[in-house]
Scaffold this motif. Sequence first.
Motif, short mmCIF file in Angstrom:
data_model
loop_
_atom_site.label_atom_id
_atom_site.label_comp_id
_atom_site.label_asym_id
_atom_site.label_seq_id
_atom_site.Cartn_x
_atom_site.Cartn_y
_atom_site.Cartn_z
N ILE A 1 3.14 2.79 10.11
CA ILE A 1 3.68 1.75 9.24
C ILE A 1 3.47 0.40 9.92
CG2 ILE A 1 5.75 0.75 8.21
CD1 ILE A 1 6.84 3.51 7.74
N PHE A 2 2.82 -0.51 9.22
CA PHE A 2 2.54 -1.84 9.75
C PHE A 2 3.64 -2.79 9.27
CE2 PHE A 2 -1.27 0.57 9.85
CZ PHE A 2 -1.97 0.12 10.97
N ASP A 3 4.46 -3.22 10.19
CA ASP A 3 5.63 -4.04 9.84
C ASP A 3 5.30 -5.52 9.95
OD1 ASP A 3 8.39 -4.52 9.21
OD2 ASP A 3 8.66 -5.07 11.32
N LEU A 4 5.61 -6.25 8.87
CA LEU A 4 5.34 -7.68 8.82
C LEU A 4 6.32 -8.34 7.87
CD1 LEU A 4 3.30 -9.94 9.69
CD2 LEU A 4 2.03 -9.42 7.60
N VAL B 1 11.31 -3.80 -0.09
CA VAL B 1 10.26 -2.85 0.28
C VAL B 1 10.16 -2.73 1.79
CG1 VAL B 1 7.77 -2.43 0.26
CG2 VAL B 1 8.92 -3.16 -1.84
N ARG B 2 10.17 -3.86 2.48
CA ARG B 2 10.10 -3.83 3.95
C ARG B 2 11.29 -3.08 4.53
NH1 ARG B 2 10.65 -8.77 8.36
NH2 ARG B 2 9.81 -7.59 10.13
N ILE C 1 -10.32 15.49 8.95
CA ILE C 1 -9.27 14.53 9.27
C ILE C 1 -9.23 13.56 8.09
CG2 ILE C 1 -8.44 12.71 10.80
CD1 ILE C 1 -10.03 14.06 13.05
N ILE C 2 -8.13 13.56 7.37
CA ILE C 2 -8.01 12.68 6.20
C ILE C 2 -7.20 11.45 6.58
CG2 ILE C 2 -7.08 12.45 3.88
CD1 ILE C 2 -7.66 15.36 3.44
N LEU C 3 -7.79 10.29 6.34
CA LEU C 3 -7.10 9.02 6.54
C LEU C 3 -6.82 8.45 5.15
CD1 LEU C 3 -9.43 7.47 9.30
CD2 LEU C 3 -7.43 8.95 9.63
N CYS C 4 -5.56 8.27 4.83
CA CYS C 4 -5.20 7.82 3.49
C CYS C 4 -4.42 6.51 3.53
CB CYS C 4 -4.38 8.90 2.77
SG CYS C 4 -4.26 8.64 0.99
N ASP C 5 -4.93 5.53 2.81
CA ASP C 5 -4.29 4.22 2.69
C ASP C 5 -3.20 4.33 1.63
OD1 ASP C 5 -3.65 1.54 2.30
OD2 ASP C 5 -5.72 0.85 2.45
N ARG C 6 -1.98 4.60 2.07
CA ARG C 6 -0.76 4.82 1.27
C ARG C 6 -0.64 6.29 0.83
NH1 ARG C 6 1.80 0.27 0.71
NH2 ARG C 6 0.79 -1.73 0.32
N PHE C 7 0.63 6.73 0.75
CA PHE C 7 0.95 8.06 0.23
C PHE C 7 2.41 8.03 -0.22
CE2 PHE C 7 1.28 12.81 0.47
CZ PHE C 7 0.19 13.09 -0.34
N LYS D 1 -3.82 25.31 6.06
CA LYS D 1 -4.21 23.96 6.46
C LYS D 1 -4.87 23.99 7.83
CE LYS D 1 -2.12 19.45 7.43
NZ LYS D 1 -0.88 18.67 7.42
N LYS D 2 -6.04 23.40 7.94
CA LYS D 2 -6.77 23.36 9.21
C LYS D 2 -6.98 21.93 9.71
CE LYS D 2 -9.47 27.48 8.02
NZ LYS D 2 -10.85 27.99 7.75
N GLY D 3 -7.05 20.98 8.78
CA GLY D 3 -7.33 19.60 9.15
C GLY D 3 -6.10 18.81 9.54
N LEU D 4 -6.25 17.50 9.61
CA LEU D 4 -5.17 16.59 9.93
C LEU D 4 -5.05 15.55 8.82
CD1 LEU D 4 -5.85 15.92 13.71
CD2 LEU D 4 -4.06 17.39 12.75
N PHE D 5 -3.82 15.18 8.52
CA PHE D 5 -3.56 14.22 7.44
C PHE D 5 -2.80 13.03 8.04
CE2 PHE D 5 -1.35 13.63 3.06
CZ PHE D 5 -2.20 12.57 2.79
N ILE D 6 -3.47 11.88 8.09
CA ILE D 6 -2.89 10.67 8.69
C ILE D 6 -2.82 9.58 7.62
CG2 ILE D 6 -3.12 8.93 10.50
CD1 ILE D 6 -4.89 11.00 12.02
N THR D 7 -1.64 8.99 7.44
CA THR D 7 -1.48 7.95 6.43
C THR D 7 -1.16 6.60 7.06
OG1 THR D 7 0.85 8.59 6.12
CG2 THR D 7 -0.77 9.56 4.63
N PHE D 8 -1.58 5.56 6.36
CA PHE D 8 -1.34 4.18 6.78
C PHE D 8 -0.49 3.51 5.71
CE2 PHE D 8 -4.35 5.30 9.79
CZ PHE D 8 -4.74 4.25 10.62
N GLU D 9 0.63 2.93 6.13
CA GLU D 9 1.59 2.34 5.21
C GLU D 9 1.95 0.92 5.65
OE1 GLU D 9 2.81 3.58 2.46
OE2 GLU D 9 2.48 5.74 2.55
N GLY D 10 2.51 0.16 4.71
CA GLY D 10 2.96 -1.18 5.06
C GLY D 10 3.04 -2.07 3.84
N SER D 11 3.72 -3.18 4.01
CA SER D 11 3.88 -4.14 2.93
C SER D 11 2.56 -4.87 2.68
CB SER D 11 4.98 -5.14 3.29
OG SER D 11 6.20 -4.48 3.55
N GLU D 12 2.56 -5.71 1.65
CA GLU D 12 1.35 -6.44 1.28
C GLU D 12 0.87 -7.33 2.43
OE1 GLU D 12 0.24 -5.41 -1.48
OE2 GLU D 12 2.10 -4.44 -2.08
N GLY D 13 -0.44 -7.33 2.65
CA GLY D 13 -1.03 -8.20 3.66
C GLY D 13 -0.79 -7.80 5.09
#
Length: 206
Positions: free
Chosen positions: A135-138, A165-166, A92-98, A2-14
């Motif tokens: 993680i975006f908390d709402l 889920v939250r 650099i991988i940006l992934c919306d959910r994982f 592995k050479k790159g970076l793996f960044i994920t974005f998580e959170g509830s709906e909206g």
Amino acid sequence: MKKGLFITFEGSEGSGKSTQIEFLRQYLVKRRKKVMLLREPGGVAISEKIRAILLDVCNKKMGSECETLLYLAARAQLVYEVIAPALTKGYIILCDRFMDSTVAYQGYGNGVDIEQIYEIGNFATGGVSPDLTFIFDLDAEKGLARIKRQKDRIEQRKMDYHKRVRLGYLAIAKKEPQRVKMLDATRTKENLQQEIQRIIKMVFGM
């Protein structure tokens, strides 16, 4: 290797994670980084077909186990086809959910055994995991109120489900504070992006 970076974005709906991940992509591109933006479930043809099945409001009889396995199958194909190869090339991988989404939504939300999710999930991804997760908390009610389009099969579930889920996301953040950074999704878009960029610089020295 592995050479790159793996960044994920998580959170509830909206929660606004999809907006923020695009802001970060633009920020990194301006700095001449090799960036790839992906979403889950989806990202490649096979996974997009699975996504359509998962979110179709007509599939009301889908069992929790079937739902969980479909999410993991979509992820397995995305990792195999895109994520693993791109990481070896230094992206650099940006992934919306994982994986955290499956733990929060199917584990805490639906009551599927969390240890089994991790075990099968590790098989599905070949051990690929994020270097950093936001993680975006709402509040669940506020988040769902932000959705103006027709809600998909998951979004249409009862409020108690979305509250679980939250709580799942909060538990994940507490368990893995080194990897997971919790963000208050009620803050302005600009303020949130500044915080994300600050953390990126601090963690990876960018």
